[in-house]
Design a protein around this motif. Structure first.
Motif, mmCIF file in Angstrom:
data_model
loop_
_atom_site.group_PDB
_atom_site.id
_atom_site.type_symbol
_atom_site.label_atom_id
_atom_site.label_comp_id
_atom_site.label_asym_id
_atom_site.label_seq_id
_atom_site.Cartn_x
_atom_site.Cartn_y
_atom_site.Cartn_z
ATOM 1 N N THR A 30 0.830 -1.209 0.000
ATOM 2 C CA THR A 30 0.000 0.000 0.000
ATOM 3 C C THR A 30 0.861 1.253 0.000
ATOM 4 O O THR A 30 0.544 2.233 -0.688
ATOM 5 C CB THR A 30 -0.962 0.000 1.204
ATOM 6 N N ALA A 48 -6.719 8.124 -2.283
ATOM 7 C CA ALA A 48 -7.659 7.384 -1.435
ATOM 8 C C ALA A 48 -8.776 6.777 -2.266
ATOM 9 O O ALA A 48 -9.125 5.595 -2.105
ATOM 10 C CB ALA A 48 -8.233 8.305 -0.358
ATOM 11 N N ILE A 53 -9.551 3.501 -0.005
ATOM 12 C CA ILE A 53 -9.266 3.677 1.422
ATOM 13 C C ILE A 53 -9.605 5.108 1.817
ATOM 14 O O ILE A 53 -9.831 5.964 0.956
ATOM 15 C CB ILE A 53 -7.788 3.355 1.761
ATOM 16 N N ALA A 54 -9.629 5.390 3.107
ATOM 17 C CA ALA A 54 -9.930 6.735 3.600
ATOM 18 C C ALA A 54 -8.752 7.675 3.362
ATOM 19 O O ALA A 54 -7.587 7.250 3.344
ATOM 20 C CB ALA A 54 -10.252 6.680 5.088
ATOM 21 N N THR A 57 -6.193 7.506 5.967
ATOM 22 C CA THR A 57 -5.282 6.358 5.830
ATOM 23 C C THR A 57 -4.140 6.710 4.879
ATOM 24 O O THR A 57 -2.987 6.350 5.126
ATOM 25 C CB THR A 57 -6.042 5.117 5.332
ATOM 26 N N HIS A 61 -0.130 6.739 5.653
ATOM 27 C CA HIS A 61 0.890 6.107 4.805
ATOM 28 C C HIS A 61 1.936 7.138 4.367
ATOM 29 O O HIS A 61 3.127 6.829 4.288
ATOM 30 C CB HIS A 61 0.252 5.452 3.581
#
Length: 89
Positions: A30, A48, A53-54, A57, A61
């Motif tokens: 990811t 995202a 994904i949010a 998140t 990362h």
């Protein structure tokens, strides 16, 4: 599928150097996808959406990438991403 993702990005990890000139740290699949998004000039929101994904998140990362690559901002992450792309080609 997990093994396939790791195998596909192994050359990227094996031949890349960080901005500091040392061997690149191991990045998760990811994190590599987020790195590619930054390299493509995408916003966190776009990354995202693409990864499903949010946005928070993606930010997490990005923080992890900045620590692992020993850089301070998104622009430096993009520069390191370009270096990684050139070296893996």
């Amino acid at each position: 599928m997990e093994a396939t993702v790791r195998d596909a990005y192994r050359p990227l990890r094996a031949h890349a150097d960080t901005a500091a000139g040392t061997r690149a740290p191991e990045l998760t699949p990811t994190q590599i996808k987020v790195l590619r998004g930054v390299h493509s000039g995408l916003l966190n929101k776009q990354i995202a959406y693409d990864l499903g994904i949010a946005e928070a998140t993606v930010k997490a990362h990005m923080t992890a990438l900045m620590r692992k690559l020993n850089v301070r901002n998104r622009t430096q992450v993009a520069i390191v991403a370009q270096t990684l792309v050139l070296r893996s080609a």
